[in-house]
Design a protein around this motif. Sequence first.
Motif, short mmCIF file in Angstrom:
data_model
loop_
_atom_site.label_atom_id
_atom_site.label_comp_id
_atom_site.label_asym_id
_atom_site.label_seq_id
_atom_site.Cartn_x
_atom_site.Cartn_y
_atom_site.Cartn_z
N LEU A 218 0.66 4.47 -2.44
CA LEU A 218 0.54 5.85 -1.94
C LEU A 218 1.64 6.74 -2.52
N GLU B 64 -0.47 -4.60 10.42
CA GLU B 64 -0.23 -3.20 10.77
C GLU B 64 -1.47 -2.34 10.53
N ARG C 213 -8.51 6.43 18.50
CA ARG C 213 -7.37 7.19 19.02
C ARG C 213 -7.54 7.53 20.50
N LYS D 133 -8.56 19.35 13.31
CA LYS D 133 -9.06 17.96 13.22
C LYS D 133 -9.80 17.54 14.46
N ARG E 140 0.83 -1.21 0.00
CA ARG E 140 0.00 0.00 0.00
C ARG E 140 0.86 1.24 0.00
N ALA F 252 -3.24 0.71 9.22
CA ALA F 252 -2.95 1.77 8.25
C ALA F 252 -3.62 3.06 8.67
N ASP G 104 -4.10 12.13 0.17
CA ASP G 104 -5.23 12.70 0.95
C ASP G 104 -4.89 14.05 1.55
N1 DCP Z 1 -1.22 5.13 5.82
C1 DCP Z 1 -0.80 3.82 5.84
N2 DCP Z 1 0.11 3.40 6.76
C2 DCP Z 1 0.60 4.25 7.69
C3 DCP Z 1 0.18 5.61 7.69
C4 DCP Z 1 -0.75 6.01 6.73
O1 DCP Z 1 -1.26 3.04 5.00
N3 DCP Z 1 1.50 3.82 8.59
C5 DCP Z 1 -2.27 5.51 4.84
C6 DCP Z 1 -3.63 5.30 5.47
C7 DCP Z 1 -4.03 6.65 5.93
C8 DCP Z 1 -3.42 7.51 4.82
O2 DCP Z 1 -2.19 6.88 4.49
O3 DCP Z 1 -5.43 6.80 6.04
C9 DCP Z 1 -3.17 8.94 5.23
O4 DCP Z 1 -2.27 8.95 6.34
P1 DCP Z 1 -2.32 10.07 7.45
O5 DCP Z 1 -1.01 10.06 8.12
O6 DCP Z 1 -2.80 11.35 6.84
O7 DCP Z 1 -3.38 9.56 8.52
P2 DCP Z 1 -4.95 9.46 8.46
O8 DCP Z 1 -5.53 10.13 7.26
O9 DCP Z 1 -5.33 8.03 8.67
O10 DCP Z 1 -5.38 10.27 9.78
P3 DCP Z 1 -5.29 11.84 10.08
O11 DCP Z 1 -6.70 12.28 10.32
O12 DCP Z 1 -4.43 11.95 11.30
O13 DCP Z 1 -4.69 12.53 8.89
#
Ligand code: DCP
Length: 496
Positions: free
Chosen positions: A97, A206, A215, A346, A93, A208, A284
């Motif tokens: 990304l 893990e 949280r 957020k 993944r 993601a 994102d």
């Molecule tokens: N991602 C992943 N593995 C990780 C970190 C992130 O696959 N260790 C992927 C899934 C997340 C996306 O990337 O949804 C975006 O990462 P962010 O760090 O922006 O975290 P989130 O969008 O999940 O949460 P936040 O609201 O803190 O931005």
Amino acid sequence: MKVVRPEWLVDSAAQGVLLPWQDFIYTPPDRTDATQGRKARPLHTAELSSTTPSYASHDSNPFAQRAMAKPEWRNAHTSVAPDFIQGYYKNSRLHHLSTWKAELKDLVQEAQVRAESAEASGKVAAEEDAATAGGVSMRGVEFVMRSPTKGKGKAKEMPEDRVIMHCDFDCFFVSAGLLKRPELKGKPVVVCHSQGAQGGGGSTSEIASCSYEAREFGIKNGMSLQQARKLCPTILTMPYEFELYVFSTVFALSEWRNRYKQLSLQFYTVLMSHAEDLQAVSVDEALIEVTKTVNRLRAKAKITVDPAKEFAETIRAQVKRATGCEVSIGISHNILLSRLATRKAKPAGSYHLMEVDAQAFIAPLTISDLHGFGRSAKEKAVEKLGTACLGELANKSRAALCDALGKATGDTLYNAIRGIDDKILESDKPRKSVSCEINYGIRFESNEQAEVFVRQMATEVRKRLDDAQMLGRSITVKVMKRDPTAPVEPPKVCFY
Ligand code: DCP
């Protein structure tokens, strides 16, 4: 695997013959590996314990150990398998990304060029239905930028009058998964490979992405499901949505779609319609400059209203309509502060961090809360300056910070603590490198296997260069090796 010094090539070229590589073996000064180069010096127990990283305290993963003991499994699932590289990237993944990020940057750059030339000739660029473009790649999509800034970095506005917005989906993968599972909204949910009770208490799967409700239990992205279950035994899991089978009753059409790609393109389409400049940060997340628009709104707005925040709320509502998901927006006059503002925005909100409030906002944070500063800067600051707290570091001189962290980092930190950041958005920064890096499932039993693999990696890099329509000038080869004190099989298993 043979690793030689560059002189092997230079001297061979000078003499017109391929000299024996054995005379040019590269030997790192701290080599403890007995397979080539200088003989290993035995490590003393005291030395070992002082350098042992935390992961070395784990034992080898027992499942991996059992699987690796079977030659047929090893041959099918590690780097010696003929299609290992394709499988590795198809299932990674993080690879998807980073590829999307590079593709989005290209699309933004192309849109900017098109918008500027269309503006000059009075034409309007064509807009495709970004959201329905098929396949995994984002290529083939066209963004439309409506108000590009010409003469980037030379805007008339004073730095403190600029308006930068940092726009970021809330828990992106979770939000995408909740679109078709609304009953899970408001619950502690994570996205990972293991589903339901699968994986058990010992799951190395893990996480993601985790919901904001998860949280509250201390769960974070990147944690293992096993750790998350300890913090919240009732945690719910959702699968990835990289491939989703969609059936449209309107067109009697069915196809595989990638939900993340679809949402990302919709998000960028909204942002592009407002941005004077845009930097794609990730699938994102993006930074946009909206100085002119906000200044126009400011001229008409009532004194009690913050037009920047109102505009951010308009953008949030448009993204929500287009995607069904919440994004949060941090606003300020520079990139550093707008990123920090997002922390407060957020989830599902916006926050305008004003210049007068910046230092007080920053004081309770630590170095690693600043974008671009990691664990190593934090550790150095604690070691050399006695603290990583930004409020305390504000009392140190610029020279003290530079002495402790190096000139560039010290300078940047000195300014950041004071809310100063003069970086401009990197919307037109050309891509500098194309790479292929694999640090998982690498198992060789002979030099020949390693050589075959390096050739396969070179083929992969060439394919990526072709896709990006680029040529390379220099090659960097990075070789990583297991820390001698780490377990042979890492805690995370290579099961695909
Ligand atoms: N991602 C992943 N593995 C990780 C970190 C992130 O696959 N260790 C992927 C899934 C997340 C996306 O990337 O949804 C975006 O990462 P962010 O760090 O922006 O975290 P989130 O969008 O999940 O949460 P936040 O609201 O803190 O931005």
